[in-house]
Design a protein around this motif. Structure first.
Motif, PDB file in Angstrom:
ATOM      1  N   VAL A 158       4.817   1.348 -13.786  1.00  0.00           N
ATOM      2  CA  VAL A 158       5.150   0.297 -13.402  1.00  0.00           C
ATOM      3  C   VAL A 158       3.672  -0.796 -13.777  1.00  0.00           C
ATOM      4  CG1 VAL A 158       4.893   1.490 -10.873  1.00  0.00           C
ATOM      5  CG2 VAL A 158       5.399  -1.067 -11.337  1.00  0.00           C
ATOM      6  N   PRO A 159       3.281  -1.658 -13.722  1.00  0.00           N
ATOM      7  CA  PRO A 159       2.001  -2.362 -13.267  1.00  0.00           C
ATOM      8  C   PRO A 159       1.531  -2.800 -12.405  1.00  0.00           C
ATOM      9  CG  PRO A 159       4.326  -3.768 -14.401  1.00  0.00           C
ATOM     10  CD  PRO A 159       4.692  -2.503 -14.493  1.00  0.00           C
ATOM     11  N   TYR A 160       0.144  -2.285 -11.680  1.00  0.00           N
ATOM     12  CA  TYR A 160      -0.188  -2.502 -11.057  1.00  0.00           C
ATOM     13  C   TYR A 160       0.747  -3.487 -10.215  1.00  0.00           C
ATOM     14  CZ  TYR A 160      -3.107  -3.086  -6.895  1.00  0.00           C
ATOM     15  OH  TYR A 160      -4.148  -3.528  -6.265  1.00  0.00           O
ATOM     16  N   GLY A 161       0.611  -5.206 -10.698  1.00  0.00           N
ATOM     17  CA  GLY A 161       1.175  -6.428 -10.432  1.00  0.00           C
ATOM     18  C   GLY A 161       2.729  -6.475  -9.513  1.00  0.00           C
ATOM     19  N   ALA A 162       2.770  -5.608 -10.194  1.00  0.00           N
ATOM     20  CA  ALA A 162       3.893  -5.573  -9.449  1.00  0.00           C
ATOM     21  C   ALA A 162       4.231  -4.829  -8.311  1.00  0.00           C
ATOM     22  CB  ALA A 162       5.182  -4.720 -10.858  1.00  0.00           C
ATOM     23  N   LEU A 163       3.013  -4.090  -7.968  1.00  0.00           N
ATOM     24  CA  LEU A 163       3.176  -3.052  -6.636  1.00  0.00           C
ATOM     25  C   LEU A 163       3.023  -3.967  -5.738  1.00  0.00           C
ATOM     26  CD1 LEU A 163       1.917  -0.004  -8.218  1.00  0.00           C
ATOM     27  CD2 LEU A 163       4.539  -0.741  -6.977  1.00  0.00           C
ATOM     28  N   VAL A 164       2.014  -5.352  -5.813  1.00  0.00           N
ATOM     29  CA  VAL A 164       0.904  -6.275  -5.088  1.00  0.00           C
ATOM     30  C   VAL A 164       1.712  -6.456  -3.289  1.00  0.00           C
ATOM     31  CG1 VAL A 164      -0.878  -7.954  -4.721  1.00  0.00           C
ATOM     32  CG2 VAL A 164      -1.276  -6.069  -6.587  1.00  0.00           C
ATOM     33  N   PRO A 165       2.704  -7.605  -4.695  1.00  0.00           N
ATOM     34  CA  PRO A 165       3.555  -8.147  -3.381  1.00  0.00           C
ATOM     35  C   PRO A 165       3.975  -7.237  -2.307  1.00  0.00           C
ATOM     36  CG  PRO A 165       3.947  -8.996  -6.100  1.00  0.00           C
ATOM     37  CD  PRO A 165       3.083  -8.300  -6.300  1.00  0.00           C
ATOM     38  N   PRO A 166       5.083  -6.425  -2.368  1.00  0.00           N
ATOM     39  CA  PRO A 166       5.257  -5.178  -1.430  1.00  0.00           C
ATOM     40  C   PRO A 166       4.142  -4.741  -1.051  1.00  0.00           C
ATOM     41  CG  PRO A 166       6.207  -4.323  -3.956  1.00  0.00           C
ATOM     42  CD  PRO A 166       5.617  -5.661  -4.090  1.00  0.00           C
ATOM     43  N   PHE A 167       3.129  -4.232  -1.578  1.00  0.00           N
ATOM     44  CA  PHE A 167       2.187  -3.482  -0.563  1.00  0.00           C
ATOM     45  C   PHE A 167       1.801  -4.658   0.389  1.00  0.00           C
ATOM     46  CE2 PHE A 167       0.112  -0.843  -3.948  1.00  0.00           C
ATOM     47  CZ  PHE A 167       1.478   0.486  -3.773  1.00  0.00           C
ATOM     48  N   LEU A 168       1.312  -6.446   0.207  1.00  0.00           N
ATOM     49  CA  LEU A 168       0.942  -7.510   0.505  1.00  0.00           C
ATOM     50  C   LEU A 168       2.062  -7.297   2.155  1.00  0.00           C
ATOM     51  CD1 LEU A 168      -1.167  -9.135   1.461  1.00  0.00           C
ATOM     52  CD2 LEU A 168       0.201 -10.681  -0.411  1.00  0.00           C
ATOM     53  N   LEU A 169       3.579  -7.346   1.564  1.00  0.00           N
ATOM     54  CA  LEU A 169       4.073  -7.887   2.921  1.00  0.00           C
ATOM     55  C   LEU A 169       4.465  -6.781   3.463  1.00  0.00           C
ATOM     56  CD1 LEU A 169       7.014  -9.942   3.224  1.00  0.00           C
ATOM     57  CD2 LEU A 169       8.253  -7.687   1.528  1.00  0.00           C
ATOM     58  N   ALA A 170       4.199  -4.975   3.278  1.00  0.00           N
ATOM     59  CA  ALA A 170       4.217  -3.902   4.187  1.00  0.00           C
ATOM     60  C   ALA A 170       2.925  -4.628   5.039  1.00  0.00           C
ATOM     61  CB  ALA A 170       4.483  -2.792   3.294  1.00  0.00           C
ATOM     62  N   GLY A 171       1.525  -5.003   4.419  1.00  0.00           N
ATOM     63  CA  GLY A 171       0.936  -4.731   5.330  1.00  0.00           C
ATOM     64  C   GLY A 171       1.112  -5.516   6.461  1.00  0.00           C
ATOM     65  N   ILE A 172       1.490  -7.036   6.224  1.00  0.00           N
ATOM     66  CA  ILE A 172       1.783  -8.061   6.869  1.00  0.00           C
ATOM     67  C   ILE A 172       2.582  -7.554   8.014  1.00  0.00           C
ATOM     68  CG2 ILE A 172       2.449 -10.533   7.266  1.00  0.00           C
ATOM     69  CD1 ILE A 172       1.704 -11.222   4.300  1.00  0.00           C
ATOM     70  N   GLY A 173       3.968  -6.834   7.592  1.00  0.00           N
ATOM     71  CA  GLY A 173       4.773  -6.214   8.549  1.00  0.00           C
ATOM     72  C   GLY A 173       4.622  -5.530   9.356  1.00  0.00           C
ATOM     73  N   MET A 174       3.239  -4.445   9.095  1.00  0.00           N
ATOM     74  CA  MET A 174       2.528  -3.113  10.474  1.00  0.00           C
ATOM     75  C   MET A 174       1.716  -4.357  11.159  1.00  0.00           C
ATOM     76  SD  MET A 174       1.322  -0.532   7.193  1.00  0.00           S
ATOM     77  CE  MET A 174       1.010   0.587   8.755  1.00  0.00           C
ATOM     78  N   GLY A 175       0.870  -5.451  10.542  1.00  0.00           N
ATOM     79  CA  GLY A 175       0.410  -6.067  11.461  1.00  0.00           C
ATOM     80  C   GLY A 175       0.454  -6.958  12.601  1.00  0.00           C
ATOM     81  N   LEU A 176       2.279  -7.469  12.184  1.00  0.00           N
ATOM     82  CA  LEU A 176       2.976  -7.362  13.589  1.00  0.00           C
ATOM     83  C   LEU A 176       3.756  -6.828  14.054  1.00  0.00           C
ATOM     84  CD1 LEU A 176       4.894 -10.486  11.030  1.00  0.00           C
ATOM     85  CD2 LEU A 176       3.242 -10.829  12.827  1.00  0.00           C
TER      86      LEU A 176
END
Length: 468
Positions: free
Chosen positions: A350-368
């Motif tokens: 899997v290319p790294y670019g495909a992982l960035v959006p769910p990584f970012l979504l998970a990080g925002i969720g953790m912050g909330l």
């Protein structure tokens, strides 16, 4: 005492906590080097990690109870001093046994730091500023967890494994006088110890967490695992029974009559189970399957791991307008969606670019989620019970982390393994899917949190607080 600037109060409470959370994961990047230099076996390396985890999880509730009775700041500063000295002992260790013993002492110090950090912070700021302060505190805690593997990889590659622990010494030497100067002493309403409660709670949690962290190696159906879990459960049942009768209970069971307290802790356990179990496996995916170094793997997870540092303080500012329930439910839904997304897109190449959006979504969720849950725990109990409530929440979160890593690793092992990239992905996908389901269950529990409880004027006041 003249009021201290909010940023200084947060620094005094959060700096030691950052040090303790950082060491929860920082050592993982150094394990291969430690194995070579100290001649340690694989099982010994596991104990370098587990000694810290066991001491930390076992004594969280005990430390909170002792802080209520002998002084929260006193025990907090004592924990910092013990952690700092143990860090130096880790760096000076010449064999694996000495390192394991020093790591256990580090865990004891961390157990006094983590819950009392939140309690002292909440006592040091007025209610109107509390959500913002806890938001920043949560961001710092998330940062410690996030950069642990990254710092470990960078230090090991650039210096030597001992410097992972030497870095704590100057931090501790700064944190002790800062805490003494900025944080005020406080105690809970109880003045006598509950020795039987301390013994039952510590041994019960120790038996459960020890059995869980060893379950993958021993087998979930093995006699040692089942016996340990049964013994731990029996001790904790005994603890609950004793708390009903104790004159000065370590954990008053009346706290769980609060819908907010129970819902916040249920959400916290689900969050810890799903997210930290997933992080444990996904960090290995980047190294084992895609061949990255520990430092490179840490850098690529930064969209996930650094987002809470930005989002958590913003969540503190918005809490007065949106309410704790809205933030926590939204955060857990985002995290569950992110894990499901990762399970759907993960392949060997899997290319790294495909992982960035769910990584970012998970990080925002953790912050909330992280800081608002802590706010909800404290807001649901009287101020005199903040120490006990924080200790209970910290203990339950650590049990959630241990269960998440162990159970999701068991799911991984049942469906795949380390024999090839394809086998790793075959085990990773169902494990991460389980994490998504558990986090979604936490979102359901968070629906039962109370709505907004703060006054409309509190949020603008919080936004001006950092300038004070």
């Amino acid at each position: 005492m003249r009021p201290r600037p909010l940023w200084l109060v947060i620094l005094a409470a959060a700096l030691p906590m950052f040090m303790a959370t950082l060491d929860n994961l920082v050592v993982t990047s150094a394990l291969p080097v430690i194995r070579t230099e100290l001649g340690a076996s694989l099982e010994t390396l596991q104990w370098v990690v587990n000694a810290y985890t066991l001491a930390f999880a076992t004594l969280l509730l005990t430390a909170s109870g002792l802080g209520d009775r002998i002084g929260r700041r006193r025990l907090f500063v004592g924990g910092i001093a013990l952690f700092t000295a143990a860090s130096a002992a880790c760096a000076l260790a010449t064999d694996a046994t000495a390192l394991i013993v020093a790591r256990a002492v580090q865990g004891i110090g961390a157990a006094a730091i983590m819950p009392l950090s939140l309690t002292l912070l909440a006592a040091a700021v007025p209610p109107a500023r509390r959500a913002l302060a806890i938001g920043v505190w949560g961001g710092v805690a998330g940062l410690g967890i996030a950069v642990g593997p990254l710092v470990g990889g960078a230090v090991v590659e650039g210096l030597a494994w001992e410097w992972i622990f030497w870095l704590n010494v100057p931090v501790g030497l700064v944190a002790i006088p800062l805490a003494l100067a900025v944080l005020r002493e406080s105690r809970g309403p109880d003045r006598v110890l509950d020795p039987l409660g301390l013994l039952l709670a510590a041994t019960g949690v120790l038996a459960v967490v020890f059995s869980v962290v060893r379950a993958d190696a021993e087998g979930w159906g093995s006699v040692p695992t089942i016996a340990g879990l049964v013994a731990g459960a029996a001790l904790l049942v005994g603890f609950v029974a004793w708390q009903r009768r104790a004159a000065a209970p370590l954990l008053p069971l009346r706290l769980f009559r609060s819908r907010g307290f129970s819902a916040a802790n249920a959400a916290a356990v689900a969050f810890s189970f799903g997210m930290f179990g997933a992080v444990f496996l996904l960090a290995q995916f980047l190294q084992v399957v895609q061949g990255l170094s520990p430092l490179d793997a840490g850098l690529r997870t930064m969209p996930w791991t650094l987002a809470p540092m930005v989002v958590a303080p913003l969540a503190g500012m918005l809490e007065g307008r949106l309410g704790t329930r809205t933030l926590v439910v939204s955060g857990l839904v985002l995290q569950a969606g992110a894990l499901a997304w990762l399970a759907a897109v993960t392949t060997v190449d899997v290319p790294y670019g495909a992982l960035v959006p769910p990584f970012l979504l998970a990080g925002i969720g953790m912050g909330l989620t992280f800081a608002p849950v802590a706010t909800a725990v404290l807001a649901s109990v009287p101020e005199a019970d903040h120490g006990k409530a924080s200790g209970a929440n910290s203990t339950l979160r650590e049990i959630g982390i241990a269960l998440g890593v162990a159970v999701m690793t068991a799911v991984f092992s049942a469906n795949g393994g380390y024999s090839s990239g394809e086998a790793f992905v075959a085990g990773l996908i169902p494990a991460v899917q389980l994490g998504a389901v558990i986090v979604a269950a936490g979102a359901v529990a968070a629906v039962f949190l109370p709505g907004r409880t703060r006054t409309p004027a509190a949020a603008p006041e919080a936004e001006r607080a950092l300038a004070a």
